[in-house]
Design a protein around this motif. Structure first.
Motif, PDB file in Angstrom:
ATOM      1  N   ILE A  84       0.839  -1.212   0.000  1.00 10.00           N
ATOM      2  CA  ILE A  84       0.000   0.000   0.000  1.00 10.00           C
ATOM      3  C   ILE A  84       0.869   1.256   0.000  1.00 10.00           C
ATOM      4  CG2 ILE A  84      -1.754   1.297   1.290  1.00 10.00           C
ATOM      5  CD1 ILE A  84      -2.955  -1.356   2.157  1.00 10.00           C
ATOM      6  N   THR A  85       1.917   1.273   0.806  1.00  8.53           N
ATOM      7  CA  THR A  85       2.753   2.492   0.838  1.00  8.53           C
ATOM      8  C   THR A  85       3.425   2.716  -0.519  1.00  8.53           C
ATOM      9  OG1 THR A  85       4.449   1.196   1.938  1.00  8.53           O
ATOM     10  CG2 THR A  85       3.227   2.665   3.313  1.00  8.53           C
ATOM     11  N   TRP A  86       3.799   1.625  -1.193  1.00  6.63           N
ATOM     12  CA  TRP A  86       4.408   1.778  -2.520  1.00  6.63           C
ATOM     13  C   TRP A  86       3.376   2.367  -3.484  1.00  6.63           C
ATOM     14  CZ3 TRP A  86       3.515  -0.028  -7.466  1.00  6.63           C
ATOM     15  CH2 TRP A  86       4.533   0.236  -8.388  1.00  6.63           C
ATOM     16  N   ALA A  87       2.164   1.790  -3.499  1.00  3.87           N
ATOM     17  CA  ALA A  87       1.120   2.273  -4.422  1.00  3.87           C
ATOM     18  C   ALA A  87       0.778   3.737  -4.126  1.00  3.87           C
ATOM     19  CB  ALA A  87      -0.126   1.397  -4.290  1.00  3.87           C
ATOM     20  N   LEU A  88       0.733   4.095  -2.847  1.00  3.10           N
ATOM     21  CA  LEU A  88       0.399   5.478  -2.482  1.00  3.10           C
ATOM     22  C   LEU A  88       1.497   6.442  -2.893  1.00  3.10           C
ATOM     23  CD1 LEU A  88      -1.314   5.126   1.034  1.00  3.10           C
ATOM     24  CD2 LEU A  88      -2.354   5.938  -1.090  1.00  3.10           C
TER      25      LEU A  88
END
Ligand SMILES: Cc1ncc(COP(=O)(O)O)c(C=O)c1O
Length: 445
Positions: A84-88
């Motif tokens: 999720i942090t990568w996608a965000l």
């Protein structure tokens, strides 16, 4: 902040959280009660969070907590999940919000419509509150009726028509059955007049009340797994009965699945095989970002189609379907395969069984409620099936267990309910069970 002589668990909590206490004092200078969210506060003051990592959060005093609160069940993949942090961060670099639509909202909408049995069309909002508000609004437009029915103890967000009989105090309860009790002072009396309050799991009473009032009612809004009752699921016959009753009486049935979407890919309606007309969503669909959605039958949801011109129901929202929320939501939904749900739910069953045996061994009258990845603990000897049986629980013991678990490095909801995450393992389950055993042992002394 309260300053009466604390019990031993509270004294220990205060001793280990001096920086949170200082921050609470500072916060109180600028924010009412030091907070922007009633549920974030607990006495004597909440822990101030420094960061979250996986299944844990760390407070500003360096204490670590195994988190079963998970921002009110929304963080189903835990904190700062790398996917999720990568996608965000990828999305943030491309822009966080636009006034125009993005392709990612189509992908998330498609996944929701494919998974949730009754969902043909969906609209995104920025919160679960806006989701239930709009579901009620469209139910009114579709049926041409104004009133709504909800259940005593049901929480559906913080807007006016949902703020009736959510947490009525014991002395406000009419022994003859639920009445409309406003949640806050100053509410226009017309709101309570438009809301009919029903007793949960009592089909005969619902038939009698709705039989009399249905001509003025647009919809019944309900949870099939009631968050306020420690995630007690509805009796299946009751749920089916409510489906038939609302259809027969010309009302829409709205399921609030803001929380219960986490029990199967298609939510409670899939698990119980009962399809509502409309569904409200929130929490996990935003992957940790602010989120909500509502949807259902095409003929009803089409009332929002701007192509209808002046006839369309207006629905605005600056951050609706913003690409940050949509991206985090899409990443989460892709991660939540049937196998992931199955594993989480198996551990949920294990946790509830182990907790119940701890209390049985101690010969304590306790009800462990919940379903799938949800659990709740109630200090009462009678089964929890509705608001009144939930309220019968010993609130002092609940508070003592909540505080004692903080001292053990475990965070639950203040009602001693919680949920698992995709990161939960048997070791985490046993950690919670052993901590509950220790705290209850201490508190009983
Ligand atoms: C069942 C249910 N409905 C609606 C809401 C409101 O959602 P939000 O807090 O995103 O406005 C909540 C939030 O806790 C909820 O649990």
């Amino acid at each position: 902040m309260t300053s009466s002589t604390p019990d031993p668990e509270t004294a220990k909590y205060v001793e280990s959280t001096p920086t949170s206490r200082e921050l609470q004092d500072e916060a109180e200078q600028y924010l009412p009660g030091g907070s922007s969210r009633g549920t974030a506060y607990f006495a004597p003051y909440p822990i101030f969070v420094e960061r979250g990592e996986g299944h844990y959060i760390h407070d500003v005093d360096g204490n670590r907590y195994l988190d079963f609160m998970l921002n009110a069940t929304s963080l189903i993949m835990g904190h700062a999940h790398p996917e999720i942090t990568w996608a965000l961060s990828e999305q943030a670099a491309r822009g966080v919000a636009f006034s125009g639509p993005t392709a990612v909202q189509i992908r998330l909408a498609e996944m929701l419509c494919e998974r949730i049995p009754s969902m043909e069309l969906v609209r995104f909002t920025s919160s679960g509150t806006e989701a239930t508000l709009n579901a009620i609004r469209v139910a009114r437009a579709y049926t041409g009726k104004h009133g709504i029915a909800k259940f005593e103890g049901g929480y559906h967000g913080s807007h006016e028509y949902a703020s009736i009989s959510v947490h009525p105090a014991a002395d406000e309860l009419d022994p003859d059955g639920p009445t409309a009790v406003p949640e806050f002072p100053g509410m226009p009396p017309s709101v309570a007049e438009e809301v009919v309050v029903l007793p949960y799991n009592d089909l005969d009473a619902c038939e009698a009340i709705l039989g009399e009032r249905h001509k003025g009612l647009a919809c019944v809004i309900m949870e099939a797994v009631v968050s306020n009752f420690g995630y007690a699921p509805a009796e299946i016959g009751f749920l089916r009965g409510m489906r038939d009753l609302t259809r027969d009486l010309g009302m829409l049935l709205v399921f609030d699945e803001v929380q219960s979407l986490r029990i199967t890919p298609g939510g409670a309606q899939e698990m119980f095989g009962v399809e509502p007309d409309l569904t409200a969503l929130g929490k996990i669909i935003g992957g940790g970002m602010p989120a909500g959605a509502f949807g259902g039958r095409r003929d009803i949801m089409s009332l929002f189609d701007p192509g209808r011109g002046a006839d369309a129901i207006p629905h605005a929202g600056t951050f609706n379907a913003n690409p940050m929320t949509m991206t985090a939501g899409e990443t989460t939904m892709r991660h939540l395969t049937p196998e992931v749900y199955e594993r989480m739910n198996r551990l949920g069953g294990m946790l509830r069984a182990k907790l119940q045996s701890v209390f049985d061994e101690m010969d304590m009258p306790v009800q462990v409620t919940g379903i799938a990845s949800f659990f709740g603990i109630h200090f009462t000897d009678a089964p929890v099936t509705d608001y009144r049986s939930m309220l019968a629980g010993d609130q002092w013991m609940t508070k003592a267990l909540f505080t004692g678990l903080l001292n053990e490095g475990i965070l639950l909801q203040q009602s001693c309910a919680g949920s698992l995450s995709t990161l939960t393992t048997e070791r985490h389950v046993d950690g919670l069970v052993d901590a509950v055993r220790r705290v209850v042992g201490r508190v009983r002394e």
